[in-house]
Design a protein around this motif. Structure first.
Motif, PDB file in Angstrom:
ATOM      1  N   ILE A 134      82.070  27.172  14.412  1.00 11.14           N
ATOM      2  CA  ILE A 134      81.099  26.179  13.938  1.00 11.14           C
ATOM      3  C   ILE A 134      79.662  26.510  14.370  1.00 11.14           C
ATOM      4  O   ILE A 134      78.747  26.449  13.552  1.00 11.14           O
ATOM      5  CB  ILE A 134      81.549  24.746  14.338  1.00 11.14           C
TER       6      ILE A 134
ATOM      7  N   ALA B 110      77.910  22.860   6.861  1.00  8.50           N
ATOM      8  CA  ALA B 110      76.945  22.858   7.969  1.00  8.50           C
ATOM      9  C   ALA B 110      75.656  22.138   7.578  1.00  8.50           C
ATOM     10  O   ALA B 110      75.126  21.342   8.358  1.00  8.50           O
ATOM     11  CB  ALA B 110      76.630  24.293   8.403  1.00  8.50           C
TER      12      ALA B 110
ATOM     13  N   GLU C  30      86.831  20.181  13.767  1.00 10.30           N
ATOM     14  CA  GLU C  30      85.492  20.233  14.342  1.00 10.30           C
ATOM     15  C   GLU C  30      85.404  20.934  15.690  1.00 10.30           C
ATOM     16  O   GLU C  30      84.312  21.165  16.188  1.00 10.30           O
ATOM     17  CB  GLU C  30      84.859  18.842  14.392  1.00 10.30           C
TER      18      GLU C  30
ATOM     19  N   GLU D  29      76.419  26.833  11.964  1.00  9.48           N
ATOM     20  CA  GLU D  29      75.217  26.021  12.235  1.00  9.48           C
ATOM     21  C   GLU D  29      73.972  26.899  12.357  1.00  9.48           C
ATOM     22  O   GLU D  29      72.889  26.527  11.901  1.00  9.48           O
ATOM     23  CB  GLU D  29      75.396  25.218  13.536  1.00  9.48           C
TER      24      GLU D  29
ATOM     25  N   ASN E 261      81.544  26.526   3.909  1.00  6.88           N
ATOM     26  CA  ASN E 261      81.222  26.222   5.310  1.00  6.88           C
ATOM     27  C   ASN E 261      79.717  26.130   5.582  1.00  6.88           C
ATOM     28  O   ASN E 261      79.306  25.354   6.449  1.00  6.88           O
ATOM     29  CB  ASN E 261      81.920  27.220   6.239  1.00  6.88           C
TER      30      ASN E 261
ATOM     31  N   PHE F  21      83.784  21.783   9.386  1.00  6.08           N
ATOM     32  CA  PHE F  21      83.065  20.622   9.946  1.00  6.08           C
ATOM     33  C   PHE F  21      83.842  19.336   9.681  1.00  6.08           C
ATOM     34  O   PHE F  21      83.840  18.418  10.492  1.00  6.08           O
ATOM     35  CB  PHE F  21      81.664  20.513   9.343  1.00  6.08           C
TER      36      PHE F  21
END
Ligand SMILES: Nc1ncnc2c1ncn2[C@@H]1O[C@H](COP(=O)(O)OP(=O)(O)O)[C@@H](O)[C@H]1O
Ligand SMILES: [Mg+2]
Length: 264
Positions: free
Chosen positions: A245, A29, A240, A249, A25, A236
Motif C-alpha cells: 500500500i 490510492a 488494508e 500511495e 490500485n 485499499f
C-alpha cells in the motif's frame, strides 16, 4: 479542485505486465486520498470491467464506450460512468474489438478519446485509463488523450524491447500530432523476492535507464494484490494491511504533486 482532471494512461503493449492491476490500485490510492477518481477500461477484452463486476455492461447493447468513441461529439463520458465502492468506472464493451480497425480510416480516429476527455469531467480529480495489450488505434487514443503515462513493466529482459517499441510509438505520435507525451513513472511490477540474478540485473537496468528523469517504483508480488483484483477492488478496499500500500500511495502522491500541484 482543478477545472481539468489529471489524465493518466496506464500503458505497455505487452500483456500480463500488471496494467489492470496497477490501474485499479492507483485509482484505489487516489480515491483513498480523497480525490474523485474515474477509471476508464479501454481494453476491449474488458478484464477490468468484468473484474469489478460489470459483466452486464460489457455485453450491453445500450449506449457504451464503443458508441462514444465512434461519435465523441454526441456523448459524454460522465454519463457512461458507473459507480464502484471506491471510484467510478467507464466500462469497456465487447463491441470495442472492432474499433482498432474502424478508427484507422475514420476522421481523427486517434483523437476520439481526447475529444471525450476534454469536457464534462470537471467533477473528477483523476482519470485513469487502463490500456489494451497492443499498440493500435485504441492505445494511440489513450496516449494522445491522456498525454501523461504510467508504465508498468516486469523485471524481465523482454521489458527492454517492449519499452523500446512503446517509446518509438510515443515519438511518432509526438511528431505527427504536435503534442508532448510525458512519462510520469515506471512501475516495475510483480517483483518476486528473493530476487534471482535476472531480476536483480533488470531492476538495475530500470534504475540506470530511467531514474535520472522519472521515478521508478516497485510493486512486489503479493497474494493480497491478486485477491483484491479477483474481488474487483483495490488493496485499499480489500486488504488494508497489505505491505505494498505505501508504494501505491507513493505513486498517487507523485501524480498529485506533478499533475495537480499537490492540491486536494
Ligand atoms: N503485484 C502483484 N502480485 C500478485 N499478482 C499480480 C501482481 N500484479 C499483477 N498480478 C497478476 O498478474 C496477472 C496479470 O496482471 P494484469 O494486471 O491483468 O496485467 P495486464 O493488464 O497488463 O494484462 C493477473 O493475474 C494479476 O492478478
Ligand atoms: Mg489488462
Amino acid at each position: 479542485m482543478p477545472a481539468q482532471p489529471a489524465k493518466i494512461a496506464v500503458t505497455n503493449q505487452k500483456g500480463g505486465v500488471a496494467k489492470t492491476t496497477l490501474s485499479i490500485n492507483v485509482a484505489g490510492a487516489t480515491a483513498a486520498a480523497g480525490y474523485e477518481t474515474l477509471l476508464i477500461d479501454l481494453d476491449p477484452q474488458g478484464y477490468l470491467t468484468n473484474g469489478v463486476g460489470l459483466e452486464a455492461e460489457y455485453t450491453a447493447e445500450s449506449t457504451t464506450l464503443y458508441d462514444a468513441l465512434q461519435s465523441p461529439t454526441e456523448y459524454d463520458l460522465s454519463a457512461l460512468a458507473v459507480s464502484h465502492p471506491e471510484f467510478d468506472v467507464v466500462p469497456a464493451n465487447i463491441d470495442m474489438f472492432s474499433l482498432d480497425q474502424e478508427l484507422v480510416s475514420a476522421m481523427q480516429g486517434r483523437l476520439r478519446l481526447q475529444m471525450l476527455l476534454d469536457s464534462g469531467l470537471d467533477e473528477y480529480d483523476f482519470v485513469i485509463i487502463d490500456c489494451p495489450p497492443s499498440l493500435g488505434l485504441l492505445t494511440d487514443n489513450a496516449l494522445l488523450g491522456a498525454t501523461d503515462l504510467l508504465i508498468p513493466a516486469e523485471a524481465e529482459d523482454t521489458s527492454i524491447r517492449a519499452l523500446d517499441i512503446l517509446f518509438k510509438q510515443i515519438d511518432t505520435l509526438e511528431e505527427n500530432f504536435d503534442v508532448s507525451i510525458q512519462e510520469r513513472g515506471i512501475v516495475v511490477s510483480n517483483v518476486d523476492y528473493p530476487l534471482d540474478n535476472d531480476q536483480k540485473e533488470m531492476l538495475q537496468w530500470f534504475e540506470d535507464n530511467f531514474s535520472n528523469y522519472i521515478p521508478v517504483f516497485e510493486i512486489r508480488r503479493r497474494a493480497a494484490i491478486k485477491r483484491a483484483y479477483n474481488h474487483g477492488v483495490s488493496v485499499f478496499e480489500y486488504e488494508e494491511d497489505c505491505d505494498q500500500i505505501p508504494e501505491f500511495e507513493r505513486i498517487a502522491d507523485h501524480l498529485a504533486t506533478e499533475l495537480l500541484g499537490g492540491e486536494q
